[in-house]
Design an enzyme around this catalytic site. Structure first.
Site, PDB file in Angstrom:
ATOM      1  N   ARG A 193      -5.686  12.274 -11.826  1.00 44.45           N
ATOM      2  CA  ARG A 193      -4.924  11.214 -11.169  1.00 44.45           C
ATOM      3  C   ARG A 193      -5.227  11.225  -9.672  1.00 44.45           C
ATOM      4  O   ARG A 193      -5.046  12.254  -9.016  1.00 44.45           O
ATOM      5  CB  ARG A 193      -3.426  11.435 -11.446  1.00 44.45           C
ATOM      6  CG  ARG A 193      -2.655  10.126 -11.539  1.00 44.45           C
ATOM      7  CD  ARG A 193      -1.219  10.377 -11.866  1.00 44.45           C
ATOM      8  NE  ARG A 193      -0.398  10.009 -10.730  1.00 44.45           N
ATOM      9  CZ  ARG A 193       0.896   9.838 -10.779  1.00 44.45           C
ATOM     10  NH1 ARG A 193       1.540  10.022 -11.913  1.00 44.45           N
ATOM     11  NH2 ARG A 193       1.573   9.512  -9.710  1.00 44.45           N
ATOM     12  N   ARG A 232      -1.748  19.060 -12.141  1.00 45.80           N
ATOM     13  CA  ARG A 232      -1.877  17.784 -12.857  1.00 45.80           C
ATOM     14  C   ARG A 232      -3.112  17.025 -12.368  1.00 45.80           C
ATOM     15  O   ARG A 232      -3.843  16.441 -13.154  1.00 45.80           O
ATOM     16  CB  ARG A 232      -0.608  16.934 -12.654  1.00 45.80           C
ATOM     17  CG  ARG A 232      -0.595  15.664 -13.493  1.00 45.80           C
ATOM     18  CD  ARG A 232       0.743  14.960 -13.433  1.00 45.80           C
ATOM     19  NE  ARG A 232       0.909  14.218 -12.188  1.00 45.80           N
ATOM     20  CZ  ARG A 232       2.023  13.553 -11.853  1.00 45.80           C
ATOM     21  NH1 ARG A 232       3.072  13.558 -12.659  1.00 45.80           N
ATOM     22  NH2 ARG A 232       2.097  12.903 -10.720  1.00 45.80           N
ATOM     23  N   ARG A 241      13.392   3.525  -6.125  1.00 50.08           N
ATOM     24  CA  ARG A 241      12.919   4.529  -5.170  1.00 50.08           C
ATOM     25  C   ARG A 241      13.464   4.260  -3.776  1.00 50.08           C
ATOM     26  O   ARG A 241      13.156   5.024  -2.842  1.00 50.08           O
ATOM     27  CB  ARG A 241      11.396   4.495  -5.110  1.00 50.08           C
ATOM     28  CG  ARG A 241      10.720   5.526  -6.019  1.00 50.08           C
ATOM     29  CD  ARG A 241       9.228   5.300  -5.889  1.00 50.08           C
ATOM     30  NE  ARG A 241       8.396   6.420  -6.121  1.00 50.08           N
ATOM     31  CZ  ARG A 241       7.797   6.676  -7.287  1.00 50.08           C
ATOM     32  NH1 ARG A 241       8.011   5.922  -8.338  1.00 50.08           N
ATOM     33  NH2 ARG A 241       6.974   7.694  -7.396  1.00 50.08           N
ATOM     34  N   ARG A 295       3.467  11.844  -0.266  1.00 52.91           N
ATOM     35  CA  ARG A 295       4.434  11.345  -1.258  1.00 52.91           C
ATOM     36  C   ARG A 295       5.764  12.106  -1.156  1.00 52.91           C
ATOM     37  O   ARG A 295       6.830  11.537  -1.366  1.00 52.91           O
ATOM     38  CB  ARG A 295       3.850  11.446  -2.672  1.00 52.91           C
ATOM     39  CG  ARG A 295       2.784  10.360  -2.923  1.00 52.91           C
ATOM     40  CD  ARG A 295       1.819  10.747  -4.017  1.00 52.91           C
ATOM     41  NE  ARG A 295       2.452  10.856  -5.318  1.00 52.91           N
ATOM     42  CZ  ARG A 295       1.984  11.625  -6.311  1.00 52.91           C
ATOM     43  NH1 ARG A 295       0.904  12.367  -6.137  1.00 52.91           N
ATOM     44  NH2 ARG A 295       2.603  11.651  -7.462  1.00 52.91           N
ATOM     45  N   LYS A 297       9.685  13.641 -14.662  1.00 53.56           N
ATOM     46  CA  LYS A 297      10.319  12.399 -15.133  1.00 53.56           C
ATOM     47  C   LYS A 297       9.579  11.792 -16.329  1.00 53.56           C
ATOM     48  O   LYS A 297      10.201  11.398 -17.308  1.00 53.56           O
ATOM     49  CB  LYS A 297      10.361  11.340 -14.012  1.00 53.56           C
ATOM     50  CG  LYS A 297      11.133  11.753 -12.777  1.00 53.56           C
ATOM     51  CD  LYS A 297      11.289  10.596 -11.796  1.00 53.56           C
ATOM     52  CE  LYS A 297      10.012  10.148 -11.140  1.00 53.56           C
ATOM     53  NZ  LYS A 297       9.426  11.126 -10.192  1.00 53.56           N
TER      54      LYS A 297
HETATM   55  P1  AMP Z   1       4.726   7.445  -9.990  1.00 52.43           P
HETATM   56  O1  AMP Z   1       3.782   7.438 -11.130  1.00 52.43           O
HETATM   57  O2  AMP Z   1       6.110   7.019 -10.373  1.00 52.43           O
HETATM   58  O3  AMP Z   1       4.718   8.758  -9.231  1.00 52.43           O
HETATM   59  O4  AMP Z   1       4.219   6.324  -8.954  1.00 52.43           O
HETATM   60  C1  AMP Z   1       2.937   6.400  -8.353  1.00 52.43           C
HETATM   61  C2  AMP Z   1       2.876   5.485  -7.131  1.00 52.43           C
HETATM   62  O5  AMP Z   1       3.137   4.125  -7.505  1.00 52.43           O
HETATM   63  C3  AMP Z   1       3.890   5.785  -6.032  1.00 52.43           C
HETATM   64  O6  AMP Z   1       3.445   6.807  -5.153  1.00 52.43           O
HETATM   65  C4  AMP Z   1       3.977   4.418  -5.328  1.00 52.43           C
HETATM   66  O7  AMP Z   1       2.848   4.183  -4.517  1.00 52.43           O
HETATM   67  C5  AMP Z   1       3.887   3.456  -6.507  1.00 52.43           C
HETATM   68  N1  AMP Z   1       5.250   3.159  -7.065  1.00 52.43           N
HETATM   69  C6  AMP Z   1       5.711   3.486  -8.307  1.00 52.43           C
HETATM   70  N2  AMP Z   1       6.983   3.100  -8.473  1.00 52.43           N
HETATM   71  C7  AMP Z   1       7.350   2.506  -7.306  1.00 52.43           C
HETATM   72  C8  AMP Z   1       8.566   1.928  -6.835  1.00 52.43           C
HETATM   73  N3  AMP Z   1       9.672   1.884  -7.596  1.00 52.43           N
HETATM   74  N4  AMP Z   1       8.572   1.410  -5.570  1.00 52.43           N
HETATM   75  C9  AMP Z   1       7.472   1.437  -4.790  1.00 52.43           C
HETATM   76  N5  AMP Z   1       6.311   1.990  -5.169  1.00 52.43           N
HETATM   77  C10 AMP Z   1       6.226   2.525  -6.408  1.00 52.43           C
END
Ligand code: AMP
Length: 189
Positions: free
Chosen positions: A134, A128, A89, A145, A14
């Site tokens: 990260r 990654r 999400r 996740r 993404k």
């Molecule tokens: P990402 O970088 O989009 O994979 O997000 C990393 C982490 O941030 C996720 O595993 C969640 O803990 C938190 N997070 C990001 N976006 C959301 C969302 N829309 N709703 C809830 N938690 C989020």
């Protein structure tokens, strides 16, 4: 206005594809994960709260993330549209986004579902984690996740289908080939 929801499991590409979409279509980018990581880096209260959830591979509460999204959206002036990356999400977030956009006389143009098989996601995320460091890209958190993705996020596929916004994208192949499919899907809107 071009409002794109870029959707997919963790590791589906993404973020990478969003950057190219931004460059091609000149729209704004909201990555809720990037916003939260910046808050953590800056040591804010929100960052401290977010870190607890992120390290556990869990989602932040809907109300909190919806507020963050609304204020980011309001910070864009004279926008040509937005790519939403990592949001929504949950169904509650999708409903909130629909309402937020409707209040601004807008709607989601399309939801692009980057579809990647599970084994490939694992391999990409572990790689990654090694390259970027990260914190949530370690095997244990990745597994959590993916469970969260299947239980809380994947139901959005049917939700966007019923809204008539769903577009499947085959998420395996070269970055260029995947991007070409995305551009074709957006240009036919
Ligand atoms: P990402 O970088 O989009 O994979 O997000 C990393 C982490 O941030 C996720 O595993 C969640 O803990 C938190 N997070 C990001 N976006 C959301 C969302 N829309 N709703 C809830 N938690 C989020």
């Amino acid at each position: 206005m071009l409002n794109i929801v870029i959707f997919g499991a963790p590791g589906s590409g993404k973020g990478t594809q969003s950057e190219r979409i931004v460059e091609k279509f000149g729209i704004n980018h909201i990555s809720t994960g990037d916003v939260l990581r910046a808050e953590i880096k800056n040591g804010t209260e929100l960052g401290k709260t977010a870190k607890g959830y992120i390290d556990q591979g869990q989602l932040l509460p809907d109300e909190l993330i919806i507020d963050i999204l609304a204020s980011t959206l309001d910070s864009f002036k004279e926008s040509k549209g937005v790519i939403f990356d990592g949001f929504p999400r949950t169904i509650a977030q999708a409903e909130a986004l629909k309402k937020m956009l409707a209040e601004r006389g807008q709607e989601v143009s399309v939801m692009l579902d980057l579809d990647v098989p599970e084994e490939e996601l694992m391999t990409r995320l572990i790689k990654r984690g090694q390259e970027s460091g990260r914190a949530d890209d370690n095997e244990e958190t990745i597994k959590k996740r993916l469970v969260v993705y299947h239980s809380q996020t994947a139901p959005l596929i049917d939700w966007y289908k019923s809204e008539g916004k769903y577009q499947h994208i085959h998420g395996v192949g070269t970055m260029d080939a995947i991007f070409a499919d995305i551009v074709a899907a957006v240009e036919k809107l």
